[in-house]
Motif scaffolding. Sequence first.
Motif, PDB file in Angstrom:
ATOM      1  N   GLU A 160     -10.882 -18.553   0.740  1.00 29.63           N
ATOM      2  CA  GLU A 160     -10.779 -17.458   1.707  1.00 29.63           C
ATOM      3  C   GLU A 160      -9.347 -17.294   2.202  1.00 29.63           C
ATOM      4  N   ALA A 161      -8.681 -18.411   2.475  1.00 31.24           N
ATOM      5  CA  ALA A 161      -7.295 -18.353   2.947  1.00 31.24           C
ATOM      6  C   ALA A 161      -6.382 -17.738   1.880  1.00 31.24           C
ATOM      7  N   LEU A 162      -6.598 -18.129   0.625  1.00 28.60           N
ATOM      8  CA  LEU A 162      -5.770 -17.581  -0.451  1.00 28.60           C
ATOM      9  C   LEU A 162      -6.025 -16.088  -0.639  1.00 28.60           C
ATOM     10  N   THR A 163      -7.301 -15.698  -0.599  1.00 34.83           N
ATOM     11  CA  THR A 163      -7.602 -14.276  -0.788  1.00 34.83           C
ATOM     12  C   THR A 163      -7.102 -13.448   0.395  1.00 34.83           C
ATOM     13  N   ASN A 164      -7.203 -13.987   1.602  1.00 34.69           N
ATOM     14  CA  ASN A 164      -6.652 -13.276   2.760  1.00 34.69           C
ATOM     15  C   ASN A 164      -5.148 -13.094   2.618  1.00 34.69           C
ATOM     16  N   ALA A 165      -4.486 -14.128   2.103  1.00 29.93           N
ATOM     17  CA  ALA A 165      -3.034 -14.049   1.922  1.00 29.93           C
ATOM     18  C   ALA A 165      -2.674 -12.964   0.908  1.00 29.93           C
ATOM     19  N   ILE A 166      -3.470 -12.855  -0.150  1.00 32.91           N
ATOM     20  CA  ILE A 166      -3.222 -11.804  -1.143  1.00 32.91           C
ATOM     21  C   ILE A 166      -3.388 -10.430  -0.510  1.00 32.91           C
ATOM     22  N   ALA A 167      -4.490 -10.252   0.240  1.00 35.42           N
ATOM     23  CA  ALA A 167      -4.749  -8.957   0.871  1.00 35.42           C
ATOM     24  C   ALA A 167      -3.609  -8.544   1.791  1.00 35.42           C
ATOM     25  N   GLU A 168      -2.980  -9.526   2.444  1.00 38.81           N
ATOM     26  CA  GLU A 168      -1.898  -9.226   3.385  1.00 38.81           C
ATOM     27  C   GLU A 168      -0.623  -8.764   2.688  1.00 38.81           C
ATOM     28  N   ILE A 169      -0.409  -9.166   1.444  1.00 34.62           N
ATOM     29  CA  ILE A 169       0.852  -8.812   0.782  1.00 34.62           C
ATOM     30  C   ILE A 169       0.682  -7.671  -0.226  1.00 34.62           C
ATOM     31  N   VAL A 170      -0.529  -7.119  -0.315  1.00 35.66           N
ATOM     32  CA  VAL A 170      -0.770  -5.988  -1.223  1.00 35.66           C
ATOM     33  C   VAL A 170      -0.777  -4.693  -0.427  1.00 35.66           C
ATOM     34  N   GLU A 171      -0.036  -3.713  -0.915  1.00 41.98           N
ATOM     35  CA  GLU A 171      -0.050  -2.365  -0.352  1.00 41.98           C
ATOM     36  C   GLU A 171      -0.515  -1.397  -1.434  1.00 41.98           C
ATOM     37  N   ALA A 172      -1.362  -0.451  -1.070  1.00 41.06           N
ATOM     38  CA  ALA A 172      -1.854   0.541  -2.035  1.00 41.06           C
ATOM     39  C   ALA A 172      -2.426   1.724  -1.281  1.00 41.06           C
ATOM     40  N   ASP A 173      -2.306   2.914  -1.877  1.00 38.09           N
ATOM     41  CA  ASP A 173      -2.895   4.137  -1.327  1.00 38.09           C
ATOM     42  C   ASP A 173      -4.319   4.223  -1.854  1.00 38.09           C
ATOM     43  N   LEU A 174      -5.278   3.751  -1.055  1.00 38.02           N
ATOM     44  CA  LEU A 174      -6.634   3.516  -1.555  1.00 38.02           C
ATOM     45  C   LEU A 174      -7.460   4.800  -1.663  1.00 38.02           C
ATOM     46  N   PRO A 175      -8.095   5.035  -2.809  1.00 37.82           N
ATOM     47  CA  PRO A 175      -9.001   6.182  -2.956  1.00 37.82           C
ATOM     48  C   PRO A 175     -10.283   5.965  -2.156  1.00 37.82           C
ATOM     49  N   ASP A 176     -10.850   7.046  -1.655  1.00 38.01           N
ATOM     50  CA  ASP A 176     -12.108   6.949  -0.915  1.00 38.01           C
ATOM     51  C   ASP A 176     -13.231   6.370  -1.767  1.00 38.01           C
ATOM     52  N   SER A 177     -13.265   6.720  -3.049  1.00 42.34           N
ATOM     53  CA  SER A 177     -14.367   6.254  -3.892  1.00 42.34           C
ATOM     54  C   SER A 177     -14.383   4.742  -4.000  1.00 42.34           C
ATOM     55  N   LEU A 178     -13.201   4.112  -4.070  1.00 41.52           N
ATOM     56  CA  LEU A 178     -13.141   2.646  -4.126  1.00 41.52           C
ATOM     57  C   LEU A 178     -13.615   2.031  -2.819  1.00 41.52           C
ATOM     58  N   VAL A 179     -13.174   2.610  -1.698  1.00 38.98           N
ATOM     59  CA  VAL A 179     -13.539   2.072  -0.384  1.00 38.98           C
ATOM     60  C   VAL A 179     -15.040   2.208  -0.153  1.00 38.98           C
ATOM     61  N   ILE A 180     -15.599   3.365  -0.486  1.00 39.37           N
ATOM     62  CA  ILE A 180     -17.036   3.589  -0.288  1.00 39.37           C
ATOM     63  C   ILE A 180     -17.852   2.653  -1.167  1.00 39.37           C
ATOM     64  N   ASP A 181     -17.455   2.500  -2.413  1.00 39.66           N
ATOM     65  CA  ASP A 181     -18.169   1.617  -3.326  1.00 39.66           C
ATOM     66  C   ASP A 181     -18.138   0.177  -2.819  1.00 39.66           C
ATOM     67  N   GLN A 182     -16.973  -0.265  -2.353  1.00 41.38           N
ATOM     68  CA  GLN A 182     -16.849  -1.629  -1.839  1.00 41.38           C
ATOM     69  C   GLN A 182     -17.662  -1.812  -0.566  1.00 41.38           C
ATOM     70  N   GLY A 183     -17.651  -0.815   0.310  1.00 37.77           N
ATOM     71  CA  GLY A 183     -18.427  -0.902   1.539  1.00 37.77           C
ATOM     72  C   GLY A 183     -19.909  -1.022   1.255  1.00 37.77           C
ATOM     73  N   ARG A 184     -20.392  -0.268   0.282  1.00 32.85           N
ATOM     74  CA  ARG A 184     -21.799  -0.333  -0.092  1.00 32.85           C
ATOM     75  C   ARG A 184     -22.147  -1.729  -0.608  1.00 32.85           C
ATOM     76  N   GLN A 185     -21.249  -2.302  -1.404  1.00 31.60           N
ATOM     77  CA  GLN A 185     -21.506  -3.627  -1.950  1.00 31.60           C
ATOM     78  C   GLN A 185     -21.474  -4.691  -0.849  1.00 31.60           C
ATOM     79  N   ASN A 186     -20.506  -4.608   0.060  1.00 32.78           N
ATOM     80  CA  ASN A 186     -20.442  -5.570   1.160  1.00 32.78           C
ATOM     81  C   ASN A 186     -21.723  -5.544   1.985  1.00 32.78           C
ATOM     82  N   TYR A 187     -22.173  -4.345   2.312  1.00 27.48           N
ATOM     83  CA  TYR A 187     -23.375  -4.195   3.122  1.00 27.48           C
ATOM     84  C   TYR A 187     -24.592  -4.740   2.383  1.00 27.48           C
TER      85      TYR A 187
END
Length: 533
Positions: free
Chosen positions: A368-395
């Motif tokens: 978890e610490a390693l993945t959080n660290a990756i998320a903190e150093i990644v920048e990207a202009d995220l498409p809505d379709s990716l965010v919605i798909d990920q949100g559905r999977q998380n839920y």
Amino acid sequence: TLSPFSPTSAMFTNTSGIRPETNPRHLLSTAPVQRVRMCRRQTYSVLVIAATAKMGIEENMGPKSRMTLQVNVPKDLCMETYNEVLREMGKEARIPGFRAGKKVTPTILVGHYGLKNVKAAVLDALLNRALPEALAAVAEKALDESESIETEMEKMLEAFQGPVGQPTDDLLFSVGVDLVPEIRWKSSYKDIKVTVQAKGNANTIQKDADSEFRSRWKDLGTLRVVPNRGLEKNDVAVIDLEACLVNEDGSVGKEIPGVNNKNFRFDTSEGDGFLPGLVEAVVGMRTGETKEFDLTFPEDWYIESMAGCQGRFTTVLKELFWRELPELSDSLAPQLLKDCTSIEQVKANLLTSATDRTEQATESVVHEALTNAIAEIVEADLPDSLVIDQGRQNYSVRMLELLQAGQITKDVLNTMMSEEMVANYLEHQRDDVERVVRLTLGVGEIQRLESLEVDEAELEKEVKNSEAEFAKLGQECDPEKVREQAKELLEGALVLDWLKSTCEVTITPYESSETEGATAQESINGAVVYKFD
């Protein structure tokens, strides 16, 4: 008869909405996996390629990595398609007074099928020709199933104003598609440094083992009906439970999803695992009694919109039992743990299992610490379709965890998986969901850059495990998708192992800030009683 409603027509719907999915293996996985899927490649005839080469296509890049393609299909190509569609309609039509296959005039065909249907069929055929060419330039970067026609159907049909539906102008339309976002690294992922605390020590491991032993012993007990008293802690009750929100003015509001249960078996010896405060609220109730009380949902309640809210509960106590436990002796050992011949062996094996669980928990914290660290150093202009798909999977993951833990039933799960509930989750958790998407993209990029390849034997094993989980849940599965998701899961694990061996990871000793838990127990009249320091 040709239908104007082919698969392409479905693209007129809004594809940016949330759509429920059932995909157990993928939803149960917690390792970061690459979910970027490329558009499916298709092959087309020489005629279509030659024809669509005449089109005009203009690309416009917008926010959130979404590209809009302005497509101009010239009138002569529209006319060519119109003639082809009517020829096919004439072959299939069964019109009184005309022999099958005989040439039928456009006027007769329009009268037979209807002008609106003819126009729609021609438009559909044109889109089937034009879309592959329009999307070809971005196919390698496009996200699967993110494309949608953004021009209204009625607007496109304005190009067909002839008396029998023939085209009178160029066909103009726009199609939008999400592209794989470009990743920008704030710093090198090879320079990541993390520090985590171990998830236990010798004391906590021993307590975990003791708790497991008590739980197994308890499961061998016999439930006896409580005849002449109210409910006490450690009893087992069968209850009906209903709950509604309490409005700010004190009035009763809407029903709270995921709480209502009929004939719910409530083991009070397990504490407030279902809902904090519920045990204390029902203590003293007698069989047949109904009680109404208010409880406040904890801030970390799994339904985010309910966190911190007050609920009004109505409970009916239908049956009440106490548990009579068998005497502990070595003869009980095989029932407590398979292949054991003594109580001491049972305890030793449970201690080994508790040690393994603690080590795995610590490993998860490192991940978890390693993945959080990756998320903190990644920048990207995220498409809505990716965010919605990920949100559905998380839920969905959260709901399946609750189902497996016995906190909700399958019927409740189906209710909780409504589009409204998923959208509500995404609204409240969008920041966290976007963080996971950045992480997913970062993990996929590391896997590519470091050329980390999955072992084929491991992949086959994971595929079989996935198929077994589908079967266990009574769900059908797509073998191709199962294999794809299994590969993604293993790729994520490869990246984590690579990061652990490459980055600086420090694990500090466990320090407990919580009150010590149960340290002793005794049996009084068959009921388990826990003592706390």
